[in-house]
Design an enzyme around this catalytic site. Sequence first.
Site, mmCIF file in Angstrom:
data_model
loop_
_atom_site.group_PDB
_atom_site.id
_atom_site.type_symbol
_atom_site.label_atom_id
_atom_site.label_comp_id
_atom_site.label_asym_id
_atom_site.label_seq_id
_atom_site.Cartn_x
_atom_site.Cartn_y
_atom_site.Cartn_z
ATOM 1 N N GLY A 14 -4.496 10.729 -13.189
ATOM 2 C CA GLY A 14 -5.479 9.831 -12.605
ATOM 3 C C GLY A 14 -6.314 10.534 -11.558
ATOM 4 O O GLY A 14 -6.081 11.701 -11.244
ATOM 5 N N PRO A 74 -8.066 11.548 -7.904
ATOM 6 C CA PRO A 74 -7.404 11.889 -6.644
ATOM 7 C C PRO A 74 -7.171 10.654 -5.773
ATOM 8 O O PRO A 74 -7.956 9.708 -5.816
ATOM 9 C CB PRO A 74 -8.415 12.820 -5.954
ATOM 10 N N GLY A 75 -6.109 10.658 -5.038
ATOM 11 C CA GLY A 75 -5.850 9.572 -4.091
ATOM 12 C C GLY A 75 -5.331 8.307 -4.717
ATOM 13 O O GLY A 75 -5.306 7.251 -4.081
ATOM 14 N N GLY A 79 -2.271 7.921 -5.663
ATOM 15 C CA GLY A 79 -0.854 7.765 -5.326
ATOM 16 C C GLY A 79 0.103 8.565 -6.185
ATOM 17 O O GLY A 79 1.312 8.346 -6.128
ATOM 18 N N LYS A 80 -0.397 9.513 -6.944
ATOM 19 C CA LYS A 80 0.466 10.248 -7.878
ATOM 20 C C LYS A 80 1.516 11.088 -7.141
ATOM 21 O O LYS A 80 2.696 11.029 -7.457
ATOM 22 C CB LYS A 80 -0.406 11.160 -8.772
ATOM 23 N N THR A 81 1.019 11.853 -6.169
ATOM 24 C CA THR A 81 1.962 12.721 -5.461
ATOM 25 C C THR A 81 2.912 11.911 -4.605
ATOM 26 O O THR A 81 4.123 12.161 -4.576
ATOM 27 C CB THR A 81 1.196 13.701 -4.545
ATOM 28 N N SER A 135 -19.279 8.613 -25.576
ATOM 29 C CA SER A 135 -19.118 7.205 -25.210
ATOM 30 C C SER A 135 -20.431 6.596 -24.730
ATOM 31 O O SER A 135 -20.530 5.394 -24.510
ATOM 32 C CB SER A 135 -18.013 7.039 -24.155
ATOM 33 N N LYS A 180 -14.138 2.496 -15.906
ATOM 34 C CA LYS A 180 -15.521 2.095 -16.183
ATOM 35 C C LYS A 180 -15.749 0.640 -15.779
ATOM 36 O O LYS A 180 -16.791 0.287 -15.210
ATOM 37 C CB LYS A 180 -15.831 2.279 -17.679
HETATM 38 P P1 ADP Z 1 -2.865 11.772 -5.494
HETATM 39 O O1 ADP Z 1 -1.647 12.578 -5.604
HETATM 40 O O2 ADP Z 1 -3.049 10.852 -6.643
HETATM 41 O O3 ADP Z 1 -4.103 12.551 -5.223
HETATM 42 P P2 ADP Z 1 -1.666 10.786 -3.092
HETATM 43 O O4 ADP Z 1 -0.333 10.473 -3.619
HETATM 44 O O5 ADP Z 1 -1.846 12.024 -2.294
HETATM 45 O O6 ADP Z 1 -2.702 10.790 -4.253
HETATM 46 O O7 ADP Z 1 -2.146 9.531 -2.259
HETATM 47 C C1 ADP Z 1 -3.051 9.609 -1.193
HETATM 48 C C2 ADP Z 1 -2.639 8.662 -0.107
HETATM 49 O O8 ADP Z 1 -2.804 7.329 -0.540
HETATM 50 C C3 ADP Z 1 -1.184 8.787 0.266
HETATM 51 O O9 ADP Z 1 -1.079 8.712 1.658
HETATM 52 C C4 ADP Z 1 -0.517 7.606 -0.401
HETATM 53 O O10 ADP Z 1 0.577 7.148 0.355
HETATM 54 C C5 ADP Z 1 -1.635 6.578 -0.380
HETATM 55 N N1 ADP Z 1 -1.499 5.651 -1.512
HETATM 56 C C6 ADP Z 1 -1.955 5.852 -2.750
HETATM 57 N N2 ADP Z 1 -1.662 4.801 -3.548
HETATM 58 C C7 ADP Z 1 -0.999 3.913 -2.786
HETATM 59 C C8 ADP Z 1 -0.408 2.641 -3.041
HETATM 60 N N3 ADP Z 1 -0.449 2.068 -4.244
HETATM 61 N N4 ADP Z 1 0.205 2.033 -2.020
HETATM 62 C C9 ADP Z 1 0.265 2.603 -0.813
HETATM 63 N N5 ADP Z 1 -0.268 3.785 -0.501
HETATM 64 C C10 ADP Z 1 -0.897 4.454 -1.474
#
Ligand code: ADP
Length: 762
Positions: A341, A343-344, A346-348, A661, A704
């Site tokens: 997905g 960035p940001g 929540g994957k990591t 698409s 989208k």
């Molecule tokens: P990614 O690895 O997808 O780039 P991160 O895991 O680094 O994203 O997430 C970025 C920030 O957003 C982190 O501080 C994470 O805790 C927060 N975050 C992302 N998704 C959620 C969620 N569903 N609930 C709470 N915090 C979230």
Amino acid sequence: MITIFTYNKLSLTDVSCYFQLEYLNSQSDKPVSVSDKVLFLMLKTDKKEGEISPEDVYPIATRGVVEKIDGEWALVHTTSRVNLDSIQNDGEHFQVQLRTRPEINDIDSEEQQQRFQKMRADLLETLEGTQWLMNARSNIMQWHNLNELITFTSSLLQISNEEKFTILAEDSVSARTEKMEKAFYESLALFKVNVEAQTAQQQSNEQIYREQAIRRQISFLQDELDKLHPENITDIEKFEQKIRDSGMNDTARAEAEKVLNRMKQEGKEGHEYGMLYDYLDFVTSLVWKKEPPAPINLNTARTILDEDHFGLKKTKGRILQQIAVMALNKKQSGSILLFVGAPGTGKTSIGQSIARALGRKYVRVSLGGVRDEAEIRGHRRTYIGAMPGRIMDGIRRSGASNPVVVLDEVDKLVRDYGGDPSSALLEVLDPEQNSTFTDHYMNVPYDLSDVLFVCTANTTDTIPEPLLNRMEVISFPGYSALEKFQIAKKHLLPKAMEKAGITEDNLVVGDDTLRAVISDYTMEAGVRGLKSRLNTLCRAAAVKIVSGEEETVAIKPEDLRSLLETAPIRHDHILEVKNPGIVTGLAWTQAGGEILFIETLFTKGNGRITITGQLGDVMKESVQIAVSLVKSMFPDKAELFEQNDLHIHVPAGAVPKDGPSAGITLTTALASLVTGTAVSPEIAMTGEVSLRGMVMPIGGLPEKLMAAQRTGVQKVFIPEENMDDLAEVAEEVRQAIQIIPMHRVSDVLERAGILQPVSAVA
Ligand code: ADP
């Protein structure tokens, strides 16, 4: 009367030689006196004197005379060579008949002398430094001629008796000289090689003795030093202890002990000491002992996952399944999940929550931009600066043998001249192989089978197929505005406040302010930007509180611009006016979804097609299909394409692979252009088209649709086959827009008001 000596040396003429008188007398019937004649018989083999028969001697001998008696010594001078015409041994005496051999003096005596001088000089040079020369130098200097040189060296030189005899038998002085020279130089060369070999052996022995002596000295001095400074208990002892305690497997222990020995030999000043130290430091700080699986409580795990992340229901469900399976199998690892997905999203951080839910250590290993296999598998320790690979380095950082390892950005591995990092990664992830994963730096296997790997990526497009097949893809489509609001309120803001040391009494951020931050100051599928905006707000508030300016800071939407020190984002918004030839499309990017406007225009010309924008080759194909489709659907307008040049502009932004698409959007824009019918900007669409006029499925639908909702689109046409994907789309997005499934291109054109419905025509 003649005294006969048997001899295995070469005895040439014109040679003066001292003999012990006693020795001469023992061979003779009466005591030897000056002017006595002497005969030297040359033996064929090295036999003892008493047993000698006539067959044992060569038929040519040398005759001499006792010139001087000097105390115990007699000087004998040889005068001529003789043929032994007959020789008999009656048991006590030899009876010989002699005949002098002719001497053909065919060489200039001066030349002969020069050759002798040179040979003597070469002999001295060769013998230089040897024990032999020390005793013999003064004798050598007394030699007068070549014959003396050859006679006296003949036992030292490696010349066979046969060769000696051929020299003696040669009547021509010149030929004899040549033979002597040849024999001399050959044996001299042989002698040199022997001496060199002996010297080398001696030197190497000396070096070994020297080294041993130095080592003993060093170890003695080191012991003395240690006694003076017990606090400096050597690195060696430290590592000896660590190796003992580490629980290493046998191979690893053997390697570590080998390195430790080398370290002992090197000594602190040795240039490899640092490298050896680093190695031992690395391997001994790894956890080698297996850790037993921690008991798993599924309810606690669920609570922890919910505590850390809002939403992500499907993902959490899948993670709980994995945890349950691991509990049943009594295993510490299982399928490898790949979170995909923007960035940001929540994957990591969900990887981190998995570790917390399992009560295990967590470590993140970033793989973005890794182009060298050695970065995964380590560098061989053959050069300075060699390092372990990122995987083993991560395991070391985790401080456990069974951590949860998040391999971040597996889609950003680059295949390069440095080998294929993805194939090394495959080995790491393969349960068949990873129990003996060998990092090149460590050079010994380490068991990764208890490590739980979780991977993240922005897209699966760039992940090699074999690697992708090993993983189970879970997509993170990004958050709707409503979800972002909840995440901000429940997670991001409280964390930002805590980080800045602010309590709820000091800061009030209203819901409307949060919404404004989301809609006007961020543009993303995830919440990374939102998180950093909220951190900025808290820091700004902290300044106000600490400076005493305000006790409780309340942030209103209108304060955001100055506090965030940036202007609100101008979102692409749907167009206000309708124009024929312009249609709103939807695109997927790595940062989430976007809307785009496909613009088409006829200009005077003769059928040329110009495409501008970013989408390149894929787009060109879509344009060809769209033109053909429109020509066939509107036959009476087909000539417009011949009479005009067509210009199509697709704004930059969407990824090239997403080109197809836009097929339905392109076709609709062209149909709108040729018919002069404007399409409402509140309608957006996505879908690939076929030449048969069908609407085909596309990817990235959730992203989208979120973009459509954000930008004010009211109606979205999507391929019928994508209807299942709606399950992934947030409820409020589905509520906010009208989503209409389409099967054929003609359906789209009817709904867009370009084609009359068939029923109406009829
Ligand atoms: P990614 O690895 O997808 O780039 P991160 O895991 O680094 O994203 O997430 C970025 C920030 O957003 C982190 O501080 C994470 O805790 C927060 N975050 C992302 N998704 C959620 C969620 N569903 N609930 C709470 N915090 C979230």
